[in-house]
Design a protein around this motif. Structure first.
Motif, PDB file in Angstrom:
ATOM      1  N   GLY A 115      31.654 -16.387  -5.145  1.00 43.36           N
ATOM      2  CA  GLY A 115      31.688 -15.459  -4.019  1.00 43.36           C
ATOM      3  C   GLY A 115      30.303 -15.223  -3.450  1.00 43.36           C
ATOM      4  O   GLY A 115      30.117 -15.147  -2.224  1.00 43.36           O
ATOM      5  N   THR A 116      29.313 -15.128  -4.322  1.00 43.89           N
ATOM      6  CA  THR A 116      27.930 -14.975  -3.863  1.00 43.89           C
ATOM      7  C   THR A 116      27.445 -16.250  -3.196  1.00 43.89           C
ATOM      8  O   THR A 116      26.739 -16.200  -2.170  1.00 43.89           O
ATOM      9  N   ARG A 117      27.822 -17.384  -3.753  1.00 40.92           N
ATOM     10  CA  ARG A 117      27.430 -18.646  -3.119  1.00 40.92           C
ATOM     11  C   ARG A 117      28.022 -18.749  -1.723  1.00 40.92           C
ATOM     12  O   ARG A 117      27.352 -19.184  -0.774  1.00 40.92           O
ATOM     13  N   GLY A 118      29.279 -18.346  -1.556  1.00 43.45           N
ATOM     14  CA  GLY A 118      29.886 -18.346  -0.226  1.00 43.45           C
ATOM     15  C   GLY A 118      29.153 -17.440   0.747  1.00 43.45           C
ATOM     16  O   GLY A 118      28.993 -17.761   1.928  1.00 43.45           O
ATOM     17  N   LEU A 119      28.693 -16.292   0.255  1.00 48.34           N
ATOM     18  CA  LEU A 119      27.894 -15.390   1.092  1.00 48.34           C
ATOM     19  C   LEU A 119      26.635 -16.094   1.588  1.00 48.34           C
ATOM     20  O   LEU A 119      26.276 -16.004   2.776  1.00 48.34           O
ATOM     21  N   LEU A 120      25.974 -16.809   0.681  1.00 43.91           N
ATOM     22  CA  LEU A 120      24.710 -17.461   1.034  1.00 43.91           C
ATOM     23  C   LEU A 120      24.896 -18.697   1.897  1.00 43.91           C
ATOM     24  O   LEU A 120      24.030 -19.012   2.728  1.00 43.91           O
ATOM     25  N   THR A 121      26.000 -19.414   1.720  1.00 41.07           N
ATOM     26  CA  THR A 121      26.179 -20.684   2.437  1.00 41.07           C
ATOM     27  C   THR A 121      27.044 -20.568   3.690  1.00 41.07           C
ATOM     28  O   THR A 121      26.990 -21.444   4.552  1.00 41.07           O
ATOM     29  N   GLN A 122      27.840 -19.512   3.797  1.00 41.10           N
ATOM     30  CA  GLN A 122      28.765 -19.398   4.923  1.00 41.10           C
ATOM     31  C   GLN A 122      28.544 -18.153   5.775  1.00 41.10           C
ATOM     32  O   GLN A 122      28.494 -18.243   7.001  1.00 41.10           O
TER      33      GLN A 122
END
Length: 442
Positions: A115-122
């Motif tokens: 979920g954090t990765r999605g925040l950073l990449t999307q």
């Protein structure tokens, strides 16, 4: 109020007002202040609240139950202040948005919650914020090489998901300090009982309080804990919202609060304006959970080590990624940073692949099959088909996620019962693998 009680007012008035003046008492347990707002005794009191943040006015900006839990969490993480929020993801978002502007840049570990990765990449790229990712979280040179002039934060987890890698907090904090930017550590997996990143140089710590802090799977929440060590001389040019006046003639946050400027900004400006306010009831549950945190984490870590050692000897298991095992590549770092245990969340990979994993999760009875962790109960999840389902196969493999990989969060149950349930799952996995081989031969 006496006039209402005496019946001198109308029915509708009395049904609203009578009984609202509660006698003062001193409860032993943390009381739940279930109110959207709080009354002021005088105009001066209201002015002191809005002008200087004293007392409580509206639960979105402060609540006594929430404040009590924040104070406890700040103490446990060795921080100067804490901000409780509605979820762990809200804590990550507020912590980052309190530091970056459009055009900013973040350096993150590659081994973080999806979920954090999605925040950073999307999500953040839509606001002009970019991120780069570091694979070796213990390598200061890798972090240093990824930093740009517009980098405003480093982000990592103390114990990574899913390989159980350990962040070299002191070394990476030193890199952050070289550049006048904060290291934010997600300490959900470790909890402050096992490691307190601020004591090793981290600037900010975040948690999903829904996990170990609450401990019973009943409440959502997140928390940001700030070290209170913001250095305007070193980092002021990177964070003008902390060092420059918000209005002409007004003092800056740095002038008003000094090293606490970052924490005050997150509490007073970022969190209430974005609005991820925790309920007093959830704060109460989190506060109740914290009271047994050390007992639970100690027991869970003991159980996890016993489980990991047992799994490591089983022929159905190809590998066990638990930092408490001597063979784990970050075992020495774990011994250096983790005090009182190695945590209770880790992965192991079955030799039979996806078919074995499916049979396992459908056969276990004590383990709950769900996307959660840090519970008193033991939990299991298949990352390749859930949390990491949208990652490519090479990306999954780089993170230690294979078709037969299972993530477990070990609970406080009797370890003999945990092992018996795992044995039941492995028997099902073994049978599924045998059936698949026979089918292939046929």
């Amino acid at each position: 109020m006496s006039a209402f009680a005496a019946g001198e007012s109308g029915f509708s008035t009395r049904q609203v007002h009578v009984g609202s003046a509660v006698p003062e008492a001193s409860p032993r347990a943390l009381p739940i202040h279930f109110s959207a707002g709080f009354t002021f005794e005088s105009l001066d009191e209201a002015e002191a609240h809005f002008g200087g943040g004293q007392g409580f006015g509206y639960s979105r900006t402060g609540n006594p139950t929430v404040a009590a839990v924040e104070k406890r969490l700040a103490s446990l993480e060795s921080g100067s202040d804490a901000v409780l929020l509605a979820s762990g993801q809200a804590a990550v978002v507020v912590a980052l948005l309190g530091l970056i502007d459009a055009g900013g840049h973040i350096v993150s570990s590659n081994h973080i919650y999806e979920g954090t990765r999605g925040l950073l990449t999307q999500n953040l790229p839509r606001a002009g914020v970019t991120s780069d990712f570091v694979d070796d979280v213990a390598d200061p040179d890798a972090w240093r090489a990824a930093i740009r002039p517009n980098t405003r934060a480093l982000f990592a987890e103390s114990i990574s998901n899913a390989r159980n890698d350990i962040l070299d907090i002191a070394a990476i904090s030193a890199v952050a300090d070289e550049h006048g930017i904060p290291l934010i550590v997600d300490n959900t997996f470790a909890t402050p009982y096992l490691v307190r990143p601020i004591e090793h140089g981290a600037a900010v710590v975040v948690h999903s309080a829904s996990k170990f802090l609450s401990g019973h799977g009943t409440a959502l929440g997140g928390v940001i804990v700030d070290s209170g060590r913001f250095d305007a001389a070193r980092a002021g040019d990177r964070f003008p919202h902390l060092t420059e006046p918000a209005a002409p003639g007004a003092p800056s946050l740095w002038e008003l609060h000094g090293p606490r400027a970052r924490a005050v900004y997150l509490r007073d400006s970022e969190a209430p304006r974005l609005g991820p306010t925790p309920s007093a009831l959830n704060a109460f549950f989190i506060g109740q959970g914290i009271e047994t945190l050390s007992l639970r984490v100690e027991r869970q870590s003991q159980n996890a080590l016993a489980v990991a050692r047992w799994l490591d000897e089983r022929p159905e298991v190809a590998s066990v990624d638990y930092v408490g095992l001597d063979a784990h590549p970050h075992h020495a770092l774990g011994e250096r940073y983790l005090r009182g245990g190695s945590g209770s969340v880790f992965t192991f990979t079955l030799t039979g692949g996806r078919e074995a994993a499916a049979a396992f999760v459908e056969a276990v009875e004590l383990f709950a099959h769900m996307a959660h962790l840090g519970d008193t109960r033991s939990l299991v999840l298949h990352p390749a088909s859930t949390s990491h389902v949208f990652r490519t196969i090479p990306e999954r493999e780089a993170l230690g996620v294979f078709p037969g990989t299972l993530r477990v969060s070990i609970g406080i149950e009797d370890v003999s019962d945990i092992l018996a349930d795992l044995d039941r799952g492995l028997a099902a996995a073994r049978a599924a693998t045998s059936d698949a081989r026979e089918g292939a031969l046929a």
